[in-house]
Design a protein around this motif. Structure first.
Motif, short mmCIF file in Angstrom:
data_model
loop_
_atom_site.label_atom_id
_atom_site.label_comp_id
_atom_site.label_asym_id
_atom_site.label_seq_id
_atom_site.Cartn_x
_atom_site.Cartn_y
_atom_site.Cartn_z
N ALA A 54 2.06 -10.54 14.81
CA ALA A 54 3.00 -9.51 15.42
C ALA A 54 2.54 -8.58 16.51
CB ALA A 54 4.37 -9.13 14.64
N LYS A 55 1.59 -8.85 17.21
CA LYS A 55 0.83 -8.22 18.18
C LYS A 55 0.10 -6.94 17.56
CE LYS A 55 3.97 -9.31 22.11
NZ LYS A 55 5.05 -10.00 21.30
N THR A 56 1.06 -5.86 16.84
CA THR A 56 0.43 -4.66 16.15
C THR A 56 0.63 -4.61 14.62
OG1 THR A 56 2.56 -3.65 16.84
CG2 THR A 56 0.79 -3.29 18.49
N GLY A 57 1.04 -5.79 14.24
CA GLY A 57 1.31 -5.48 12.89
C GLY A 57 0.13 -6.15 12.10
N PHE A 132 2.79 -4.96 6.97
CA PHE A 132 2.78 -3.74 7.81
C PHE A 132 3.37 -4.16 8.98
CE2 PHE A 132 -0.74 -3.10 4.86
CZ PHE A 132 -0.81 -1.85 4.52
N GLN A 133 4.61 -3.83 9.07
CA GLN A 133 5.62 -4.28 10.23
C GLN A 133 5.54 -3.21 11.34
OE1 GLN A 133 9.77 -5.07 9.30
NE2 GLN A 133 10.18 -3.94 11.26
N PRO A 134 5.39 -3.70 12.65
CA PRO A 134 5.75 -2.68 13.81
C PRO A 134 7.12 -2.82 14.18
CG PRO A 134 4.75 -4.75 14.54
CD PRO A 134 4.81 -5.03 13.04
N SER A 135 7.61 -1.88 15.19
CA SER A 135 8.73 -1.90 15.71
C SER A 135 9.99 -1.93 15.01
CB SER A 135 8.98 -3.05 16.75
OG SER A 135 7.78 -3.01 17.57
N GLU A 136 10.23 -1.28 14.02
CA GLU A 136 11.49 -0.99 13.19
C GLU A 136 12.50 -0.15 13.81
OE1 GLU A 136 14.72 0.18 10.83
OE2 GLU A 136 13.17 1.54 11.28
N GLU A 137 11.89 0.66 14.67
CA GLU A 137 12.96 1.75 15.22
C GLU A 137 13.70 1.32 16.54
OE1 GLU A 137 14.05 4.33 14.11
OE2 GLU A 137 12.53 5.06 12.41
N GLU A 138 13.02 0.16 17.28
CA GLU A 138 13.55 -0.30 18.54
C GLU A 138 13.95 -1.97 18.48
OE1 GLU A 138 14.26 1.54 20.93
OE2 GLU A 138 13.58 3.56 20.39
N PHE A 139 14.68 -2.20 18.99
CA PHE A 139 14.91 -3.43 19.45
C PHE A 139 13.88 -4.28 20.53
CE2 PHE A 139 19.82 -2.49 18.92
CZ PHE A 139 19.65 -2.46 17.67
N SER A 141 13.20 -6.71 17.03
CA SER A 141 12.92 -6.18 15.69
C SER A 141 11.53 -6.71 15.46
CB SER A 141 13.99 -6.84 14.82
OG SER A 141 13.09 -6.78 13.45
N GLY A 142 10.73 -5.96 15.02
CA GLY A 142 9.29 -6.27 14.56
C GLY A 142 9.55 -7.33 13.12
N ALA A 143 10.45 -7.21 12.62
CA ALA A 143 10.60 -8.11 11.42
C ALA A 143 10.76 -9.43 11.64
CB ALA A 143 11.88 -7.49 10.56
N LYS A 144 11.39 -9.85 12.87
CA LYS A 144 11.58 -11.11 13.31
C LYS A 144 10.28 -11.57 13.72
CE LYS A 144 15.34 -12.02 15.73
NZ LYS A 144 16.35 -12.05 16.76
N GLU A 145 9.35 -10.78 14.34
CA GLU A 145 8.11 -11.33 14.81
C GLU A 145 7.19 -11.38 13.81
OE1 GLU A 145 6.33 -9.82 18.62
OE2 GLU A 145 7.80 -8.04 18.45
N LEU A 146 7.26 -10.86 12.54
CA LEU A 146 6.33 -11.01 11.53
C LEU A 146 6.82 -12.30 10.78
CD1 LEU A 146 5.55 -7.67 9.29
CD2 LEU A 146 4.04 -9.29 10.70
N ILE A 147 8.07 -12.41 10.68
CA ILE A 147 8.67 -13.93 9.97
C ILE A 147 8.08 -14.84 10.66
CG2 ILE A 147 10.75 -14.98 9.53
CD1 ILE A 147 12.05 -12.18 8.87
N GLY A 150 4.68 -16.07 10.00
CA GLY A 150 4.38 -16.73 8.82
C GLY A 150 4.41 -15.66 7.70
N ALA A 151 4.98 -14.42 7.69
CA ALA A 151 4.91 -13.64 6.91
C ALA A 151 5.73 -13.77 5.55
CB ALA A 151 5.68 -12.28 7.34
N LEU A 152 6.73 -14.55 5.64
CA LEU A 152 7.37 -15.19 4.40
C LEU A 152 7.13 -16.67 3.78
CD1 LEU A 152 10.88 -13.74 5.09
CD2 LEU A 152 9.12 -12.68 3.89
N ASP A 153 6.14 -17.09 4.50
CA ASP A 153 5.81 -18.57 4.20
C ASP A 153 5.35 -18.36 2.63
OD1 ASP A 153 6.59 -19.25 6.74
OD2 ASP A 153 4.24 -19.66 7.20
N GLY A 154 5.88 -19.19 1.63
CA GLY A 154 5.56 -19.15 0.12
C GLY A 154 5.89 -18.16 -0.35
N ILE A 155 6.66 -17.11 0.00
CA ILE A 155 7.19 -16.26 -0.71
C ILE A 155 8.38 -16.21 -1.79
CG2 ILE A 155 8.37 -13.68 -0.31
CD1 ILE A 155 5.20 -13.66 0.00
N ASP A 156 8.28 -16.02 -2.76
CA ASP A 156 9.39 -15.90 -3.74
C ASP A 156 10.38 -14.81 -3.79
OD1 ASP A 156 8.59 -18.38 -5.30
OD2 ASP A 156 6.78 -17.23 -5.60
#
Length: 387
Positions: A54-57, A132-139, A141-147, A150-156
């Protein structure tokens, strides 16, 4: 197995020093390149596998010595566009950037958790992934970029936390459902007819129209929403005109809507449209409304909140879990919870050392909360991985 509390105490000073480094060197959303570099350096020194995303994550992972579930733990890494005035020797050296929300502490807690789990990994069941997620404070969302990376691949399951000044130090704030609201944004642009301030009859005054709209918006929650439901409508800015004697052509209103359900969200935005349309029609003005509904509400899965509570009960540090009322602040941790089950919780920092609210130039944390966060996070991850 090595005692978790002893590990937390052993690594506490190291985690505090890391927190202070990040506080001195904050970076804004999407610009966290040096923060990313420091994270990678520390992970490399610890011998923990990682890769940039996610660029900076950064995404890192530790495997336990026994089979089990894969648990993700997330921190945010960006700072606010604010001049730091904490007055400490670790005050920000980056002009116009400040960790006035506590993300520096979040990174320190995650690093402390990594060290604890790394110390005892041979005895652990499961795998632990650290986001380690970037861009929580601004639109956006960095969460969408991390997902997407593949951040959640195989996560329970996933857990995360926010240091929270309104919660007293030594308290872990938990919720079995609604915790943080959807932080939507709206902009209303009103177009009238400008003219001389001495001849208002020749104009269509967008400032007067905007004032009437703002008054109308402030009736939505009190007159259209059930008092037992949660909703907020706040106007944060209005821009119009440049001279005292000229009625301008346009006025722009910007504000936020906070809600926990799609039903209330739709009701509020429908009322914003209806109120704006009616007042503009009555005054002869036109309008446009732009909305940003970028992140949903943080709604915990009850079983995973219970795991946080169970972890707190196991802690040897002097902390307790307390169920708290929802808050209307927003958090893009909600995107993870839409994909996998989990829970988000608050780590209290309120004390004589931490009295200013979040996003204030003098905001600072009581660093003792880092120790508590490390122990709770490590214990919760261990419980979930073997459950």
């Amino acid at each position: 197995m090595t005692d978790i509390y002893s590990c937390a105490k052993q690594h506490y000073d190291w985690a505090v020093n890391l927190r202070r480094y990040f506080h001195v060197h904050p970076e804004l959303s999407g610009q966290e390149y040096k923060t990313q570099e420091k994270i990678c350096q520390e992970l490399q020194l610890l011998g923990v596998s990682f890769y940039k995303a996610a660029k900076t994550g950064v995404i890192a992972e530790i495997k336990g010595g026994n089979p089990g579930k894969t648990i993700a733990i997330r921190t945010d890494i960006d700072a606010l566009p604010l001049q730091d005035a904490c007055g400490q020797d670790y005050q920000s050296e980056n002009k116009g950037a400040c960790h006035a929300c506590g993300h520096d502490g979040h990174m320190a807690i995650l690093f402390g958790t990594i060290r604890i789990l790394n110390d005892v990994k041979a005895d652990l069941a499961g795998t632990f992934r650290f986001l380690f997620q970037p861009s929580e404070e601004e639109f956006p969302s960095g969460a969408k970029e991390l997902i997407a990376a593949g951040a959640l691949d195989g996560i329970d399951a996933i857990i995360g936390a926010h240091i929270w000044q309104p919660v007293p130090l030594g308290t872990i704030g938990i919720s079995y459902g609604n915790l943080m609201a959807a932080p939507d944004k709206f902009q209303i642009k009103i177009t009238g007819k400008g003219g001389h301030g001495s001849m208002p009859e020749q104009t269509i005054d967008p400032i007067l129209t905007a004032a009437q709209i703002i008054l109308g918006l402030n009736t939505i929650v009190s007159r259209n929403i059930d008092p037992l439901d949660l909703g907020v409508v706040s106007v944060g800015s209005i821009h119009a005109g440049q001279a005292f004697n000229i009625i301008p052509e346009t006025a722009v209103i910007e504000g936020t809507v906070r809600s926990f359900s799609e039903k209330i969200q739709k009701l509020i935005f429908n009322r914003i449209e209806t109120i704006t349309q009616g007042i503009c029609a009555g005054n002869g003005a036109t309008y446009t409304i732009d909305t940003v509904m970028e992140r949903p509400a943080v709604i915990n899965h009850p079983a995973y909140t219970k795991a946080i509570k169970d972890a707190v009960d196991l802690c040897e540090s002097n902390i307790k879990a307390k169920e708290i009322a929802p808050v209307m602040s927003g958090e893009d941790f909600s995107y993870y919870l839409q994909q996998v089950p989990g829970a988000f919780f608050f780590i209290g920092t309120g004390s004589a050392k931490s009295t200013y609210p979040h996003h204030h130039p003098k905001f600072d944390i009581d660093e003792e909360c880092i120790l508590y966060g490390m122990e709770v996070m490590a214990r919760a991850a261990i419980l979930l991985a073997k459950s």
